[in-house]
Design a protein around this motif. Structure first.
Motif, PDB file in Angstrom:
ATOM      1  N   ALA A 320       0.843  -1.202   0.000  1.00 12.16           N
ATOM      2  CA  ALA A 320       0.000   0.000   0.000  1.00 12.16           C
ATOM      3  C   ALA A 320       0.871   1.243   0.000  1.00 12.16           C
ATOM      4  O   ALA A 320       1.859   1.317   0.736  1.00 12.16           O
ATOM      5  CB  ALA A 320      -0.911   0.012   1.229  1.00 12.16           C
ATOM      6  N   GLY A 321       0.498   2.197  -0.846  1.00 12.09           N
ATOM      7  CA  GLY A 321       1.229   3.455  -0.931  1.00 12.09           C
ATOM      8  C   GLY A 321       0.314   4.646  -0.753  1.00 12.09           C
ATOM      9  O   GLY A 321      -0.868   4.596  -1.100  1.00 12.09           O
ATOM     10  N   GLN A 322       0.876   5.740  -0.218  1.00 13.14           N
ATOM     11  CA  GLN A 322       0.105   6.967   0.009  1.00 13.14           C
ATOM     12  C   GLN A 322       1.015   8.172  -0.167  1.00 13.14           C
ATOM     13  O   GLN A 322       2.086   8.244   0.436  1.00 13.14           O
ATOM     14  CB  GLN A 322      -0.475   6.978   1.423  1.00 13.14           C
ATOM     15  N   LEU A 323       0.602   9.111  -0.993  1.00 11.20           N
ATOM     16  CA  LEU A 323       1.304  10.378  -1.141  1.00 11.20           C
ATOM     17  C   LEU A 323       0.586  11.425  -0.301  1.00 11.20           C
ATOM     18  O   LEU A 323      -0.633  11.600  -0.413  1.00 11.20           O
ATOM     19  CB  LEU A 323       1.338  10.818  -2.607  1.00 11.20           C
ATOM     20  N   LEU A 324       1.352  12.119   0.558  1.00 13.13           N
ATOM     21  CA  LEU A 324       0.799  13.097   1.498  1.00 13.13           C
ATOM     22  C   LEU A 324       1.486  14.443   1.347  1.00 13.13           C
ATOM     23  O   LEU A 324       2.662  14.511   0.955  1.00 13.13           O
ATOM     24  CB  LEU A 324       1.038  12.656   2.950  1.00 13.13           C
ATOM     25  N   LYS A 325       0.786  15.503   1.713  1.00 16.54           N
ATOM     26  CA  LYS A 325       1.421  16.788   1.970  1.00 16.54           C
ATOM     27  C   LYS A 325       1.332  17.026   3.465  1.00 16.54           C
ATOM     28  O   LYS A 325       0.239  17.036   4.033  1.00 16.54           O
ATOM     29  CB  LYS A 325       0.749  17.930   1.201  1.00 16.54           C
ATOM     30  N   LEU A 326       2.469  17.184   4.118  1.00 16.62           N
ATOM     31  CA  LEU A 326       2.488  17.270   5.578  1.00 16.62           C
ATOM     32  C   LEU A 326       1.913  18.594   6.064  1.00 16.62           C
ATOM     33  O   LEU A 326       2.196  19.654   5.502  1.00 16.62           O
ATOM     34  CB  LEU A 326       3.916  17.092   6.101  1.00 16.62           C
ATOM     35  N   ALA A 327       1.084  18.532   7.120  1.00 18.54           N
ATOM     36  CA  ALA A 327       0.454  19.738   7.677  1.00 18.54           C
ATOM     37  C   ALA A 327       0.263  19.558   9.181  1.00 18.54           C
ATOM     38  O   ALA A 327      -0.849  19.667   9.697  1.00 18.54           O
ATOM     39  CB  ALA A 327      -0.875  20.010   6.981  1.00 18.54           C
ATOM     40  N   LEU A 328       1.359  19.284   9.889  1.00 20.38           N
ATOM     41  CA  LEU A 328       1.278  19.086  11.333  1.00 20.38           C
ATOM     42  C   LEU A 328       0.966  20.397  12.046  1.00 20.38           C
ATOM     43  O   LEU A 328       1.414  21.478  11.637  1.00 20.38           O
ATOM     44  CB  LEU A 328       2.605  18.543  11.871  1.00 20.38           C
ATOM     45  N   ASP A 329       0.209  20.315  13.142  1.00 21.24           N
ATOM     46  CA  ASP A 329      -0.009  21.467  13.999  1.00 21.24           C
ATOM     47  C   ASP A 329       1.286  21.810  14.723  1.00 21.24           C
ATOM     48  O   ASP A 329       2.179  20.961  14.855  1.00 21.24           O
ATOM     49  CB  ASP A 329      -1.103  21.155  15.027  1.00 21.24           C
ATOM     50  N   PRO A 330       1.425  23.033  15.233  1.00 18.70           N
ATOM     51  CA  PRO A 330       2.633  23.390  15.990  1.00 18.70           C
ATOM     52  C   PRO A 330       2.781  22.536  17.246  1.00 18.70           C
ATOM     53  O   PRO A 330       1.796  22.244  17.939  1.00 18.70           O
ATOM     54  CB  PRO A 330       2.389  24.855  16.356  1.00 18.70           C
ATOM     55  N   GLN A 331       4.009  22.146  17.559  1.00 21.81           N
ATOM     56  CA  GLN A 331       4.260  21.385  18.776  1.00 21.81           C
ATOM     57  C   GLN A 331       4.269  22.320  19.983  1.00 21.81           C
ATOM     58  O   GLN A 331       4.770  23.442  19.916  1.00 21.81           O
ATOM     59  CB  GLN A 331       5.607  20.653  18.681  1.00 21.81           C
ATOM     60  N   VAL A 332       3.716  21.822  21.069  1.00 21.11           N
ATOM     61  CA  VAL A 332       3.691  22.618  22.311  1.00 21.11           C
ATOM     62  C   VAL A 332       4.521  21.952  23.410  1.00 21.11           C
ATOM     63  O   VAL A 332       4.715  22.538  24.477  1.00 21.11           O
ATOM     64  CB  VAL A 332       2.235  22.806  22.813  1.00 21.11           C
ATOM     65  N   GLY A 333       4.984  20.734  23.177  1.00 24.51           N
ATOM     66  CA  GLY A 333       5.790  20.017  24.163  1.00 24.51           C
ATOM     67  C   GLY A 333       6.898  19.250  23.482  1.00 24.51           C
ATOM     68  O   GLY A 333       6.869  19.010  22.275  1.00 24.51           O
ATOM     69  N   LEU A 334       7.913  18.900  24.242  1.00 18.94           N
ATOM     70  CA  LEU A 334       9.063  18.190  23.690  1.00 18.94           C
ATOM     71  C   LEU A 334       8.713  16.707  23.481  1.00 18.94           C
ATOM     72  O   LEU A 334       8.011  16.114  24.304  1.00 18.94           O
ATOM     73  CB  LEU A 334      10.268  18.313  24.620  1.00 18.94           C
ATOM     74  N   PRO A 335       9.236  16.118  22.424  1.00 19.08           N
ATOM     75  CA  PRO A 335       8.989  14.681  22.224  1.00 19.08           C
ATOM     76  C   PRO A 335       9.738  13.845  23.252  1.00 19.08           C
ATOM     77  O   PRO A 335      10.777  14.263  23.767  1.00 19.08           O
ATOM     78  CB  PRO A 335       9.541  14.432  20.814  1.00 19.08           C
ATOM     79  N   ALA A 336       9.193  12.683  23.545  1.00 22.86           N
ATOM     80  CA  ALA A 336       9.870  11.750  24.443  1.00 22.86           C
ATOM     81  C   ALA A 336      11.144  11.242  23.782  1.00 22.86           C
ATOM     82  O   ALA A 336      11.253  11.192  22.562  1.00 22.86           O
ATOM     83  CB  ALA A 336       8.952  10.588  24.787  1.00 22.86           C
ATOM     84  N   GLN A 337      12.118  10.875  24.594  1.00 29.41           N
ATOM     85  CA  GLN A 337      13.369  10.331  24.087  1.00 29.41           C
ATOM     86  C   GLN A 337      13.156   8.936  23.519  1.00 29.41           C
ATOM     87  O   GLN A 337      12.549   8.085  24.159  1.00 29.41           O
ATOM     88  CB  GLN A 337      14.409  10.266  25.214  1.00 29.41           C
ATOM     89  N   LEU A 338      13.641   8.695  22.318  1.00 29.55           N
ATOM     90  CA  LEU A 338      13.565   7.365  21.722  1.00 29.55           C
ATOM     91  C   LEU A 338      14.856   6.603  21.970  1.00 29.55           C
ATOM     92  O   LEU A 338      15.918   7.201  22.058  1.00 29.55           O
ATOM     93  CB  LEU A 338      13.299   7.447  20.223  1.00 29.55           C
TER      94      LEU A 338
END
Length: 338
Positions: A320-338
């Protein structure tokens, strides 16, 4: 029912703490770091605790998403989990995390099984729900705990697989639809090349090894993927009315770097514009694409407005394939450490 725009507004991810390095595997099977890296590109993979299951991975990934983007689970109206390693045959992982995240009792909850193509299938389904106006906010997760079904005496498979989860929110937006084009496919005639037996241990008249563990014919899967995926990517672009040169990032399923390389070569697409999560997480099946996408976001590579082509492929043989245009909302917090 009226059509509306749909977009991915938030993303989160989680991998277990424990690392299984190539050096660790040297103590378990006849292999070595150089051999593994040369043939797969994998250096480490993350392994869930004995009491940590797919639902736990999903909850942690969703919590990362909610914290980073200031989102609420209280207005999610559908949960879709793509996984091949559910905690139980039933109830679904989606129902379990609906309760644990406090998602309303009126929300739908369903698991999808398409193995390594599962996340893209789930995303495609979420888009259909939102663009049709049937739902407004769908939580989509790709997660697998493959270590729990891996045979650690089989060096051909145990060097590949790890555990992890990725989550995105698909929400209704403006009239513009950020899902630009897709392509789906399946060749069930190759179902015996990647499997785990369950109620049956025969498919298409072929007797399978009834171990209850993941079994893979890597050579045949490689041949199928290198032939099928480039053709599928071209079909996604054709359906979207787009050109490969417009794609900022290609995110194929992180099965094996030696598989991604010929796919890019056949497409004449720069390998440095292909994102993958396998180097330190291994092949995480349904989680590999959202993990790679989130790594790109965390590292500041993947930006809003860019075109991203996702392509999942694996057991089934489904793709399965999908072409997207990214439109993330602004981040308000830091991501967790991976």
């Amino acid at each position: 029912m009226s059509l509306t725009g749909a977009k991915i507004t938030a993303i989160g991810s989680y991998v277990p703490v424990r690392r299984l390095t190539n050096s660790d595997l040297e103590q378990m099977v006849e292999t070595n770091d150089e051999w593994i890296v040369q043939r797969t590109g994998i250096r480490e993979r993350r392994i869930s605790r004995e009491d940590e299951y797919t639902s736990d991975l999903c909850v942690s990934a969703a919590q990362d998403l909610l914290k980073r983007y200031g989102k609420s689970a209280g207005d999610v109206d559908m949960v879709i989990v793509a996984t091949s390693t559910p905690d139980f045959s039933f109830p679904s992982v989606a129902s379990i995390i609906q309760h644990r995240l406090g998602i309303p009792l009126t929300a739908g909850a369903v698991d999808m099984s398409a193995a390594c193509a599962g996340f893209v299938y789930a995303l495609h389904t979420a888009h259909a729900y939102v663009a049709s106006g049937l739902h407004r906010k769908v939580l989509v997760l790709g997660a697998d705990a493959l270590s729990k079904i891996t045979d650690y005496t089989d060096r051909s498979t145990c060097i590949l697989f790890g555990d992890g989860a990725g989550a995105v929110l698909v929400e209704s937006g403006e009239q513009e639809d950020n899902f630009l084009g897709f392509h789906l496919g399946s060749d069930g005639g190759g179902a015996h090349h990647v499997y785990r037996t369950g109620l049956s241990h025969k498919v298409n008249g072929i007797e399978l090894m009834n171990s209850g563990k993941l079994v893979q014919n890597g050579r045949e899967v490689f041949r199928w993927a290198v032939r099928t995926v480039p053709q599928g990517i071209q079909q996604v672009l054709k359906n979207a009315g787009a050109e490969l040169a417009q794609v900022d990032w290609l995110i194929p399923h992180s099965a094996n770097l030696r598989m991604i390389e010929p796919i890019c070569e056949r497409l004449d697409y720069p390998l440095e514009q292909a994102l993958y999560s396998l180097e330190y997480f291994g092949n995480t099946s349904a989680a590999s694409i959202p993990l790679a996408l989130d790594l790109g976001v965390r590292e500041g590579k993947v930006l809003n407005g860019q075109q991203i082509l996702l392509y999942g492929f694996g057991a089934g043989l489904a793709h399965a394939g999908q072409l997207l245009k990214l439109a993330l909302d602004p981040q308000v917090g830091l991501p967790a450490q991976l």
